[in-house]
Design a protein around this motif. Structure first.
Motif, PDB file in Angstrom:
ATOM      1  N   ALA A  43      33.312  48.578 -66.258  1.00 30.09           N
ATOM      2  CA  ALA A  43      33.026  47.319 -66.950  1.00 30.09           C
ATOM      3  C   ALA A  43      32.833  47.527 -68.448  1.00 30.09           C
ATOM      4  O   ALA A  43      33.236  46.683 -69.260  1.00 30.09           O
ATOM      5  N   ASP A  47      34.159  44.925 -71.562  1.00 31.40           N
ATOM      6  CA  ASP A  47      33.130  43.895 -71.672  1.00 31.40           C
ATOM      7  C   ASP A  47      33.143  43.137 -72.996  1.00 31.40           C
ATOM      8  O   ASP A  47      32.451  42.132 -73.152  1.00 31.40           O
ATOM      9  N   LEU A  75      33.995  40.917 -64.724  1.00 29.38           N
ATOM     10  CA  LEU A  75      32.917  41.906 -64.722  1.00 29.38           C
ATOM     11  C   LEU A  75      32.033  41.685 -63.506  1.00 29.38           C
ATOM     12  O   LEU A  75      31.838  40.546 -63.062  1.00 29.38           O
ATOM     13  N   TYR A  79      26.349  43.586 -63.840  1.00 26.53           N
ATOM     14  CA  TYR A  79      26.598  44.624 -64.842  1.00 26.53           C
ATOM     15  C   TYR A  79      25.642  44.439 -66.023  1.00 26.53           C
ATOM     16  O   TYR A  79      25.570  43.371 -66.635  1.00 26.53           O
ATOM     17  N   ALA A  91      34.661  46.614 -63.104  1.00 31.61           N
ATOM     18  CA  ALA A  91      35.336  45.359 -63.438  1.00 31.61           C
ATOM     19  C   ALA A  91      36.690  45.317 -62.750  1.00 31.61           C
ATOM     20  O   ALA A  91      37.315  46.353 -62.492  1.00 31.61           O
TER      21      ALA A  91
END
Length: 208
Positions: A43, A47, A75, A79, A91
């Motif tokens: 992730a 992100d 995601l 997270y 992700a």
């Protein structure tokens, strides 16, 4: 999931994509193909969004890879970063167009049970090499799993560019490279997102 490193990718062995056709690259991170429409990655690799949502598949190097694009990143809902450590670091990446599978492009299976304690994992990636630069060629190394007790007795490792890369055992994706130490020369342990813990969520999102 902690893993004792036997040489690190920067001292790893160059491999052919035909032997690791599940590997995908986001340029700055690794990823793994799980279907013709979906990839998994860490992730923290995705992100912040991307102005260049490109994926490279089917090549030993970025230059000879097929370029595909993604249009959505999901995601994991839990997270977060906790004291600079990513938690639930996973992700799902959705591709604009389905991949055409070939000997150089193939998906990995999701895990249905815990990994074997007696078989090594295989980590592939194009992370930082011994020169301090991201390697242009795909490399592989073997990794052994450690218990939680063993993990706390050693320093973690992490090398830029390996994040999101697949940790594989017997054709199954068990881990995604997540975090560790900063120095390739002294760090010996890596931490991986345990994919088995997220299979239900992955199947819910992807329909696999």
């Amino acid at each position: 999931m902690g893993a004792q490193i036997s040489g690190r990718i920067f001292n790893g062995v160059s491999v052919e994509i035909e032997d690791n056709p599940y590997f995908a690259s986001l340029g700055h991170c690794g990823a793994v193909i799980i279907s013709d429409e979906y990839l998994l990655t860490a992730a923290h690799c995705v992100d912040n969004g991307s102005e260049n949502p490109v994926v490279y598949v089917g090549g030993n190097t970025q230059a000879n890879s097929q370029v595909v694009y993604y249009d959505k990143v999901i995601l994991h809902p839990n997270y977060i970063y906790l004291i600079d450590i990513p938690l639930n670091d996973i992700a799902i990446v959705h591709l604009q167009k389905p991949l055409q599978f070939s000997e150089k492009i193939q998906p990995l299976k999701l895990p249905t049970r815990k990994a074997s304690k007696n078989s090594p994992f295989v980590l592939t990636g194009r992370g930082m090499d011994e020169t301090g630069n991201l390697t242009e060629i795909l490399k592989r190394m073997y990794v052994m799993k450690l218990s939680n007790e063993e993990c706390v007795s050693v320093l973690p490792y992490y090398i830029y560019g390996d994040s999101g890369g697949p940790l594989v055992q017997e054709g199954v994706i068990y881990g995604l490279a997540s975090f560790g130490g900063n120095d390739c020369r002294t760090s010996t342990v890596g931490f991986y997102t345990n994919v088995l813990q997220y299979v239900s969520w992955i199947r819910y999102i992807t329909g696999l």
